[in-house]
Design a protein around this motif. Structure first.
Motif, short mmCIF file in Angstrom:
data_model
loop_
_atom_site.label_atom_id
_atom_site.label_comp_id
_atom_site.label_asym_id
_atom_site.label_seq_id
_atom_site.Cartn_x
_atom_site.Cartn_y
_atom_site.Cartn_z
N ALA A 175 0.61 -0.86 0.25
CA ALA A 175 -0.15 0.07 -0.14
C ALA A 175 0.41 1.42 0.34
N PHE A 176 1.96 1.53 0.44
CA PHE A 176 2.94 2.22 1.16
C PHE A 176 3.80 2.37 -0.59
N LEU A 177 3.83 1.36 -0.80
CA LEU A 177 4.32 1.52 -2.82
C LEU A 177 3.50 2.51 -3.10
N GLY A 178 2.32 2.42 -3.55
CA GLY A 178 1.27 2.50 -4.18
C GLY A 178 1.29 4.10 -3.45
N LEU A 179 0.90 4.29 -2.41
CA LEU A 179 0.64 5.64 -2.52
C LEU A 179 2.46 6.24 -2.79
N GLY A 180 3.55 6.57 -2.49
CA GLY A 180 4.70 6.58 -2.72
C GLY A 180 4.89 7.26 -4.78
N LEU A 181 4.96 6.34 -5.02
CA LEU A 181 4.43 6.03 -6.79
C LEU A 181 3.35 7.01 -6.95
N ASN A 182 1.82 7.39 -6.36
CA ASN A 182 0.47 8.04 -6.79
C ASN A 182 1.46 9.50 -6.41
N TYR A 183 2.03 9.75 -5.63
CA TYR A 183 2.87 10.89 -4.91
C TYR A 183 4.35 11.32 -5.97
#
Length: 262
Positions: free
Chosen positions: A232-240
Motif C-alpha cells: 500500500a505504501f509503495l502504491g501511495l509513493g508511486l501516486n505521490y
C-alpha cells in the motif's frame, strides 16, 4: 498562533480516520473478537516490518516489485499516450480501430496471464506484460478523452493566426490535454500495483506479492499483513511521485484556476 492551531486541527482531522481504524484493528484481536490466527494486531505487523528491515529482505522485495511495476508502467505510458494522441486527433482512424480496442479492453489482464506465460515464459517479461496490459487502458482512454475535449476555440484561434497542424498539435493539443493524460497515468499507476500482486504470486522468488503469498502459505500472518501494508505504501509513493510530475507539467492550470476565482 491561530495559523498553527488551524494546521494542527487540519492534520488531526485528516488523520483521525486512520487512527480510529488502527485502534479498532488493534483491539479486535487483542480482545478476542477476531482470532489472531487471521488478523494480526498492527503492533505485531510493525515488528514484522522491523524484522524485514533488519535482515535486509525488505529492500530486496521492494526493489524487485519496483523494477517490475516501473518497466510495465513506463511501456504503458509511452504507448498509451502516443496511441491516445493519434486516436484523439485522427477521428477517422479512431472510428476504424475503436471496435477492436473496445473488445480488447474488456479482457482482464489476469485472464490473459496464461497467454502471456505461454508466449513469454514464466520469467520477468510475462510479469511486465501483465502490468503493462493493466496500466495501458486507463492511460489510452484518458488520453483520447483529453484530446477530444480540448476547447475548439483554442484550435480555431491558433489556425486563424496561421499556425500549422504540427504546431497546433504540439503547442495547443498536448498541453490542453495534459490534465486528462495525467489522470490516466495516475490510474495506470494504481492498476499496475494491483496487477503486480498477481504477477508476483506466480513463478517469483522475490517481490512484495511473492512475500505476501509465501507468508500466508507458511502461516506467518504478521508478515503477510506487513507485505500488504508495504505494498500500500509503495502504491501511495508511486501516486505521490506521479502527482508531483503532474503539477510540474500543468502549472498553467493552477494559474487558470486562480484567474477564474478572481
Amino acid at each position: 498562533m491561530r495559523k498553527w492551531s488551524n494546521i494542527l486541527y487540519q492534520t488531526w482531522y485528516r488523520s483521525a480516520a486512520i487512527v480510529i481504524f488502527l485502534l479498532i484493528w488493534e483491539l479486535l484481536p487483542r480482545l478476542g473478537l477476531v482470532s489472531k490466527a487471521y488478523l494480526s494486531p498492527p503492533t505485531e505487523v510493525i515488528v514484522a516490518i522491523q524484522e524485514l528491515i533488519s535482515t535486509g529482505d525488505l529492500w530486496v522485495h521492494v526493489a524487485s516489485s519496483l523494477q517490475r511495476s516501473l518497466s510495465g508502467l513506463i511501456i504503458a505510458i509511452t504507448s498509451g499516450i502516443v496511441l491516445g494522441l493519434i486516436l484523439g486527433w485522427f477521428k477517422k482512424f479512431e472510428a476504424f480501430i475503436d471496435p477492436l480496442l473496445q473488445l480488447f479492453r474488456q479482457i482482464s489482464a489476469f485472464a490473459l496471464f496464461p497467454v502471456f506465460i505461454l508466449f513469454l515464459g514464466i520469467g520477468e517479461v510475462s510479469k511486465s506484460a501483465i502490468i503493462f496490459w493493466a496500466a495501458f487502458w486507463p492511460i489510452l482512454l484518458n488520453t483520447v478523452s483529453g484530446v477530444k475535449h480540448v476547447d475548439k476555440l483554442l484550435i480555431d484561434s491558433a489556425r486563424s493566426m496561421g499556425a500549422s497542424q504540427p504546431y497546433i498539435f504540439r503547442k495547443v493539443i498536448i498541453p490542453a490535454a495534459a490534465p486528462g493524460i495525467f489522470t490516466g497515468i495516475r490510474l495506470g499507476g494504481a492498476y499496475c500495483i494491483t496487477a503486480l500482486v498477481a504477477a508476483e504470486m506466480i513463478g517469483s522468488a522475490s517481490g512484495l506479492g511473492f512475500y505476501i503469498l509465501n507468508s500466508q502459505e507458511i502461516f506467518q500472518i504478521p508478515h503477510m499483513y506487513a507485505g500488504i501494508i508495504l505494498l500500500a505504501f509503495l502504491g501511495l509513493g508511486l501516486n505521490y511521485i506521479l502527482a508531483l510530475v503532474e503539477s510540474r507539467f500543468t502549472k498553467w492550470k493552477k494559474g487558470l484556476v486562480r484567474d477564474e476565482a478572481a
